[in-house]
Design a protein around this motif. Structure first.
Motif, PDB file in Angstrom:
ATOM      1  N   ASP A   2      15.953 -66.338  28.726  1.00 29.08           N
ATOM      2  CA  ASP A   2      14.853 -65.587  28.139  1.00 29.08           C
ATOM      3  C   ASP A   2      14.637 -64.367  29.035  1.00 29.08           C
ATOM      4  OD1 ASP A   2      14.596 -67.550  26.251  1.00 29.08           O
ATOM      5  OD2 ASP A   2      12.843 -68.496  27.175  1.00 29.08           O
ATOM      6  N   ILE A   3      14.850 -63.177  28.478  1.00 34.91           N
ATOM      7  CA  ILE A   3      14.816 -61.940  29.273  1.00 34.91           C
ATOM      8  C   ILE A   3      13.587 -61.125  28.878  1.00 34.91           C
ATOM      9  CG2 ILE A   3      16.041 -59.805  29.828  1.00 34.91           C
ATOM     10  CD1 ILE A   3      18.647 -61.221  29.178  1.00 34.91           C
ATOM     11  N   THR A   4      12.798 -60.732  29.873  1.00 38.88           N
ATOM     12  CA  THR A   4      11.614 -59.918  29.643  1.00 38.88           C
ATOM     13  C   THR A   4      11.963 -58.451  29.852  1.00 38.88           C
ATOM     14  OG1 THR A   4      10.189 -61.707  30.423  1.00 38.88           O
ATOM     15  CG2 THR A   4       9.221 -59.512  30.314  1.00 38.88           C
ATOM     16  N   ILE A   5      11.615 -57.622  28.866  1.00 37.14           N
ATOM     17  CA  ILE A   5      11.896 -56.195  28.935  1.00 37.14           C
ATOM     18  C   ILE A   5      10.626 -55.413  28.614  1.00 37.14           C
ATOM     19  CG2 ILE A   5      14.324 -56.466  28.292  1.00 37.14           C
ATOM     20  CD1 ILE A   5      13.569 -55.551  25.460  1.00 37.14           C
ATOM     21  N   GLU A   6      10.604 -54.159  29.016  1.00 31.43           N
ATOM     22  CA  GLU A   6       9.554 -53.224  28.628  1.00 31.43           C
ATOM     23  C   GLU A   6      10.228 -52.096  27.863  1.00 31.43           C
ATOM     24  OE1 GLU A   6       5.921 -51.592  31.125  1.00 31.43           O
ATOM     25  OE2 GLU A   6       7.671 -50.302  31.376  1.00 31.43           O
ATOM     26  N   ALA A   7       9.621 -51.651  26.760  1.00 35.64           N
ATOM     27  CA  ALA A   7      10.262 -50.644  25.915  1.00 35.64           C
ATOM     28  C   ALA A   7       9.234 -50.052  24.964  1.00 35.64           C
ATOM     29  CB  ALA A   7      11.410 -51.274  25.122  1.00 35.64           C
ATOM     30  N   ARG A   8       9.657 -49.046  24.223  1.00 34.66           N
ATOM     31  CA  ARG A   8       8.841 -48.509  23.135  1.00 34.66           C
ATOM     32  C   ARG A   8       9.652 -48.568  21.848  1.00 34.66           C
ATOM     33  NH1 ARG A   8      10.357 -43.105  22.177  1.00 34.66           N
ATOM     34  NH2 ARG A   8      11.478 -42.110  23.887  1.00 34.66           N
ATOM     35  N   GLN A   9       8.963 -48.795  20.761  1.00 28.14           N
ATOM     36  CA  GLN A   9       9.631 -48.859  19.474  1.00 28.14           C
ATOM     37  C   GLN A   9      10.204 -47.498  19.098  1.00 28.14           C
ATOM     38  OE1 GLN A   9       7.793 -50.612  16.082  1.00 28.14           O
ATOM     39  NE2 GLN A   9       6.565 -52.026  17.305  1.00 28.14           N
ATOM     40  N   SER A  10      11.352 -47.503  18.457  1.00 25.58           N
ATOM     41  CA  SER A  10      11.898 -46.260  17.933  1.00 25.58           C
ATOM     42  C   SER A  10      11.026 -45.765  16.784  1.00 25.58           C
ATOM     43  CB  SER A  10      13.325 -46.479  17.432  1.00 25.58           C
ATOM     44  OG  SER A  10      13.769 -45.356  16.687  1.00 25.58           O
ATOM     45  N   PRO A  11      10.712 -44.465  16.736  1.00 27.55           N
ATOM     46  CA  PRO A  11       9.924 -43.949  15.616  1.00 27.55           C
ATOM     47  C   PRO A  11      10.666 -44.003  14.290  1.00 27.55           C
ATOM     48  CG  PRO A  11      10.732 -42.148  16.991  1.00 27.55           C
ATOM     49  CD  PRO A  11      11.054 -43.417  17.722  1.00 27.55           C
ATOM     50  N   HIS A  12      11.965 -44.285  14.345  1.00 27.84           N
ATOM     51  CA  HIS A  12      12.770 -44.333  13.118  1.00 27.84           C
ATOM     52  C   HIS A  12      12.846 -45.737  12.531  1.00 27.84           C
ATOM     53  CE1 HIS A  12      13.937 -40.232  14.055  1.00 27.84           C
ATOM     54  NE2 HIS A  12      14.261 -40.626  15.261  1.00 27.84           N
ATOM     55  N   ASN A  13      12.202 -46.720  13.171  1.00 27.84           N
ATOM     56  CA  ASN A  13      12.170 -48.055  12.586  1.00 27.84           C
ATOM     57  C   ASN A  13      11.438 -48.027  11.256  1.00 27.84           C
ATOM     58  OD1 ASN A  13      13.523 -49.245  14.740  1.00 27.84           O
ATOM     59  ND2 ASN A  13      11.649 -49.803  15.827  1.00 27.84           N
ATOM     60  N   SER A  14      11.973 -48.728  10.269  1.00 29.60           N
ATOM     61  CA  SER A  14      11.363 -48.719   8.941  1.00 29.60           C
ATOM     62  C   SER A  14      10.307 -49.796   8.775  1.00 29.60           C
ATOM     63  CB  SER A  14      12.445 -48.878   7.862  1.00 29.60           C
ATOM     64  OG  SER A  14      13.210 -50.049   8.089  1.00 29.60           O
ATOM     65  N   PHE A  15      10.108 -50.643   9.796  1.00 33.28           N
ATOM     66  CA  PHE A  15       9.066 -51.661   9.746  1.00 33.28           C
ATOM     67  C   PHE A  15       8.598 -51.924  11.167  1.00 33.28           C
ATOM     68  CE2 PHE A  15      13.327 -53.260   9.046  1.00 33.28           C
ATOM     69  CZ  PHE A  15      13.557 -54.094  10.120  1.00 33.28           C
ATOM     70  N   ASP A  16       7.398 -52.524  11.284  1.00 31.77           N
ATOM     71  CA  ASP A  16       6.738 -52.650  12.581  1.00 31.77           C
ATOM     72  C   ASP A  16       7.365 -53.708  13.484  1.00 31.77           C
ATOM     73  OD1 ASP A  16       4.932 -50.662  11.980  1.00 31.77           O
ATOM     74  OD2 ASP A  16       3.440 -52.047  11.162  1.00 31.77           O
ATOM     75  N   TYR A  17       7.930 -54.736  12.884  1.00 29.12           N
ATOM     76  CA  TYR A  17       8.449 -55.829  13.702  1.00 29.12           C
ATOM     77  C   TYR A  17       9.589 -56.500  12.948  1.00 29.12           C
ATOM     78  CZ  TYR A  17       8.222 -59.431  17.299  1.00 29.12           C
ATOM     79  OH  TYR A  17       8.513 -60.245  18.360  1.00 29.12           O
TER      80      TYR A  17
END
Length: 377
Positions: free
Chosen positions: A107-122
């Motif tokens: 189980d790997i913990t990461i920090e990131a931001r969503q791409s603005p080009h994603n077509s859905f939130d999750y």
């Protein structure tokens, strides 16, 4: 004396002409740059890391955290075939632990931001899916994971102040509503005017929620926006359009990259529709002295085709649409690119996270594929 900077018009998507409700001397709290996308904490559950993810994980164990960059999560169906994709940018690996359900995985913990080009939130996997295939920016393998968990942040949402419309002279339906003491003043859009009073561009749309007298029969109005506010770079662009459509070429070159992007919005909004295209086979001269970024290329191209303040696309997709006709140039045509070395040196240098800017060579390939005869000068 400076004419009013803005006109307030009724918001009516079906009306051909704007019904002006007021002329406004100025506006406060109008501009607002979008907040940087919030960074979140995620867990790649049941992960089998490969490639750069394995390397970043080893570095994180030694240093506390490590950069990974772009990470695509391909959503798989029960047969392991790609269904869709969901992406994270600026990924940083923080830590790992053994997966409780399968000690051979992590189980790997990461920090990131969503791409603005994603077509859905999750992302969500379909039933019986094995999970996600992990890929890098160039589709290089970074392993797999069975699930993704989001660790909710406690970052509060910032409340933006309402737009203040100052020194407004109400008329028409707005004047009637104010005289009657109505609380519901209606939906409106704010339009930027040049020094002659000509409409330049819609600035913001929203609901009128309050008013106060400001003397001499004028009022100050409060507008709660529902559309995006213009960026701060819009101020510089509007100043360049204050005397009307710019007559001098390369006026846009004084703006930074964000200002050039807004310039493209402005010239598109001011394009003269239904004007016949020039005959096919023409030659257009592209002034390349100021093409130091991708928006600069489209600013210069619009001027090459349609003169100062002209528009001929704000992106390659929009350029392809313009080539279909109705935007000034009859296809095919020749493009003479002067001082092309500036673009060759400057374009495409931003490190790739998701959508890297086009390089000079890639622009040439695109233009050639569209049948445009480019001559470098």
């Amino acid at each position: 004396m400076r004419q009013p900077k803005y006109a307030l018009a009724a918001y009516d998507v079906e009306a051909e002409d704007d019904e002006i409700w007021a002329l406004c001397a100025d506006a406060g709290n109008l501009f607002g740059d979008p907040r940087p996308p919030a960074r979140g904490t995620y867990e790649l559950l049941g992960c089998a890391p490969e490639g750069a993810l394995s390397t970043a994980l080893a570095c994180a164990r030694a240093d506390g955290s490590a950069p990974l960059g772009f990470l695509a999560l391909q959503i798989l169906d029960k047969k392991g075939e790609r269904v869709d994709e969901w992406c994270l940018e600026d990924v940083r690996v923080l830590s790992d632990r053994l997966c409780a359900r399968d000690m051979s995985l992590l189980d790997i913990t990461i920090e990131a931001r969503q791409s603005p080009h994603n077509s859905f939130d999750y992302p969500q996997c379909p039933p019986l899916s094995p999970g996600y295939r992990l890929l890098g920016a160039e589709d290089e393998a970074r392993g797999s994971c069975r699930d993704l968990a989001y660790v909710e942040n406690s970052r509060p949402d910032l409340v933006e102040p309402s737009v203040r419309l100052l020194g407004c002279s109400p008329q028409g339906a707005l004047r009637t509503a104010l005289d009657a003491g109505e609380e519901d003043l209606g939906h409106a859009k704010l339009i930027r005017l040049d020094a002659s009073g000509r409409a330049v561009q819609t600035a913001v749309e929203g609901e009128l929620i309050a008013w106060i007298p400001s003397g001499r029969g004028l009022v100050d109005l409060t507008l709660e926006p529902w559309s995006e506010r213009p960026p701060t770079a819009a101020q510089e662009v509007w100043e360049l359009w204050d005397d009307g459509r710019p007559a001098l070429p390369n006026s846009w070159s004084r703006c930074g990259t964000e200002g050039r992007r807004y310039w493209l919005d402005t010239v598109r909004d001011n394009h003269v529709a239904h004007k016949p295209d020039a005959a096919p086979g023409g030659t257009y001269h592209l002034d390349g002295r100021h093409i130091t970024d991708e928006p600069g290329f489209f600013c210069a191209l619009g001027e090459a085709v349609n003169g100062p303040g002209g528009y001929f696309g704000w992106s390659l997709d929009a350029l392809a649409d313009c080539l279909c006709g109705g935007w000034g140039a009859g296809w095919p045509f020749k493009l003479v690119w002067h001082d092309a070395e500036v673009a060759r040196i400057c374009l495409g240098l931003t490190p790739r996270i998701d959508n890297r800017p086009w390089t000079f060579e890639e622009l040439l390939e695109f233009l050639a594929a569209k049948g445009i005869d480019v001559r470098l000068a």
